[in-house]
Motif scaffolding. Sequence first.
Motif, short mmCIF file in Angstrom:
data_model
loop_
_atom_site.label_atom_id
_atom_site.label_comp_id
_atom_site.label_asym_id
_atom_site.label_seq_id
_atom_site.Cartn_x
_atom_site.Cartn_y
_atom_site.Cartn_z
N THR A 1 -77.40 26.81 28.66
CA THR A 1 -76.85 25.53 28.27
C THR A 1 -75.03 25.70 27.78
OG1 THR A 1 -76.96 25.20 26.42
CG2 THR A 1 -79.19 24.53 28.01
N ASN A 2 -74.48 24.19 28.03
CA ASN A 2 -73.36 23.84 27.55
C ASN A 2 -73.23 23.25 26.39
OD1 ASN A 2 -70.57 25.13 26.53
ND2 ASN A 2 -70.19 25.11 28.90
N SER A 3 -74.18 22.83 25.41
CA SER A 3 -73.82 21.84 24.40
C SER A 3 -73.19 21.77 23.37
CB SER A 3 -75.66 21.27 24.12
OG SER A 3 -76.61 22.15 23.57
N PHE A 4 -73.10 21.18 22.64
CA PHE A 4 -72.24 21.08 21.42
C PHE A 4 -73.33 21.80 20.30
CE2 PHE A 4 -72.24 19.78 17.06
CZ PHE A 4 -70.49 20.00 16.51
N LEU A 5 -74.65 21.87 21.06
CA LEU A 5 -75.99 22.36 19.90
C LEU A 5 -75.35 24.13 20.54
CD1 LEU A 5 -78.98 20.02 19.54
CD2 LEU A 5 -76.86 20.84 17.82
N SER A 6 -75.48 24.20 21.58
CA SER A 6 -75.30 25.74 21.71
C SER A 6 -74.43 26.80 21.45
CB SER A 6 -75.19 26.29 23.80
OG SER A 6 -73.83 25.48 23.75
N GLN A 7 -73.49 26.17 20.86
CA GLN A 7 -72.72 26.90 19.33
C GLN A 7 -73.52 27.25 18.13
OE1 GLN A 7 -69.36 25.07 17.83
NE2 GLN A 7 -70.48 22.99 17.86
N PHE A 8 -74.79 27.17 18.58
CA PHE A 8 -75.47 27.62 16.61
C PHE A 8 -76.48 28.14 17.51
CE2 PHE A 8 -73.17 23.05 15.95
CZ PHE A 8 -72.35 23.76 14.64
N LYS A 9 -76.08 28.53 18.73
CA LYS A 9 -77.57 29.23 18.61
C LYS A 9 -77.42 30.58 18.32
CE LYS A 9 -76.20 30.68 23.59
NZ LYS A 9 -76.01 30.67 24.34
N ASP A 10 -78.90 31.65 18.79
CA ASP A 10 -78.54 32.89 18.01
C ASP A 10 -78.50 34.06 19.32
OD1 ASP A 10 -80.21 35.49 18.64
OD2 ASP A 10 -80.28 35.40 15.85
N GLU A 11 -77.64 34.64 18.84
CA GLU A 11 -76.91 35.85 20.41
C GLU A 11 -78.42 35.89 21.24
OE1 GLU A 11 -74.18 34.65 22.29
OE2 GLU A 11 -73.79 33.40 20.97
N THR A 12 -78.67 36.80 20.41
CA THR A 12 -80.05 37.78 20.60
C THR A 12 -81.61 37.04 20.89
OG1 THR A 12 -81.04 37.77 18.50
CG2 THR A 12 -79.74 39.49 19.55
N SER A 13 -81.41 35.64 20.50
CA SER A 13 -82.86 35.04 21.16
C SER A 13 -82.65 33.56 21.93
CB SER A 13 -83.42 34.71 19.91
OG SER A 13 -83.06 33.28 19.15
N ALA A 14 -81.09 33.16 22.05
CA ALA A 14 -80.86 32.43 23.07
C ALA A 14 -81.30 30.87 21.93
CB ALA A 14 -81.25 32.62 24.34
N GLU A 15 -82.04 31.31 20.58
CA GLU A 15 -82.80 29.97 20.64
C GLU A 15 -81.95 29.00 19.32
OE1 GLU A 15 -86.54 31.30 18.73
OE2 GLU A 15 -87.47 31.32 21.23
N LEU A 16 -82.00 28.20 18.20
CA LEU A 16 -81.16 27.58 17.51
C LEU A 16 -81.20 28.44 16.40
CD1 LEU A 16 -79.10 25.30 16.77
CD2 LEU A 16 -81.11 24.34 16.30
N GLY A 17 -80.22 29.13 15.49
CA GLY A 17 -80.19 29.56 14.36
C GLY A 17 -80.84 28.77 13.18
N LYS A 18 -80.59 29.29 12.12
CA LYS A 18 -80.85 28.61 11.00
C LYS A 18 -79.18 28.00 10.93
CE LYS A 18 -84.29 29.84 8.69
NZ LYS A 18 -85.27 30.84 7.49
N LEU A 19 -78.81 26.92 10.11
CA LEU A 19 -77.43 26.23 9.89
C LEU A 19 -77.32 26.19 8.55
CD1 LEU A 19 -77.93 22.75 12.16
CD2 LEU A 19 -76.84 25.53 12.76
N SER A 20 -75.96 26.63 8.39
CA SER A 20 -75.38 26.23 6.81
C SER A 20 -75.47 24.65 6.75
CB SER A 20 -74.56 27.25 6.72
OG SER A 20 -73.25 26.61 7.66
N ALA A 21 -75.29 24.14 5.55
CA ALA A 21 -75.17 22.73 5.21
C ALA A 21 -74.23 23.18 5.83
CB ALA A 21 -74.74 22.88 3.58
N ALA A 22 -72.97 23.63 5.89
CA ALA A 22 -71.72 22.95 6.79
C ALA A 22 -71.96 22.74 8.49
CB ALA A 22 -70.27 24.00 6.34
N GLN A 23 -72.97 23.66 9.18
CA GLN A 23 -73.05 23.18 10.39
C GLN A 23 -73.53 22.43 10.47
OE1 GLN A 23 -74.25 27.11 10.72
NE2 GLN A 23 -72.91 27.86 12.10
N PHE A 24 -74.65 21.53 9.74
CA PHE A 24 -75.84 20.74 9.90
C PHE A 24 -74.50 19.62 9.89
CE2 PHE A 24 -77.66 17.20 8.05
CZ PHE A 24 -79.61 17.36 8.91
N MET A 25 -73.49 19.56 7.99
CA MET A 25 -73.28 18.51 8.60
C MET A 25 -71.84 18.09 9.99
SD MET A 25 -73.76 17.03 5.40
CE MET A 25 -73.16 15.35 6.34
#
Length: 158
Positions: A6-30
Amino acid sequence: INFNGTNSFLSQFKDETSAELGKLSAAQFMQVWEHLDEDGNGYIEGSELDGFLKEFITTVNDDGSVKCSFTDTELEDLKTKFLEAYDDNKDGKIEIRELAQLLPMEENFLLLFRFDNPLDSSVEFMKIWKTYDTDHSGYIEADDLKSFLRDILKNASK
């Protein structure tokens, strides 16, 4: 949740190895919150919620391709189930604290803040955050933190 392909906004926060959403920092969450809350009213609702669900939920077809389109009926069913699961106060909108329960985070700063400083709503939290995040970076810088602590000490001495 797998964002592979996918090429969604959320995809920039995915874990490259698992392709799952990684843990977000407070700044990323905001960043995610500001992206989703397009009108800045402190809630994800209406077309914002539809867009979030389309972006967040991907289904994989039998051939492994990602399904990115939904019928209106599928989207309404998905929205109903999603709100039943995550809309704690049943107002038909997602507040910032409700989103914090859903997205994986390095630390749940919102929950920590909420227990120490009970607020009536996520709108109130965002107003406070924006008051002290003077450069709108998503971080509370050293000078911002000094202002915050000064105000807390001032209120505590009253």
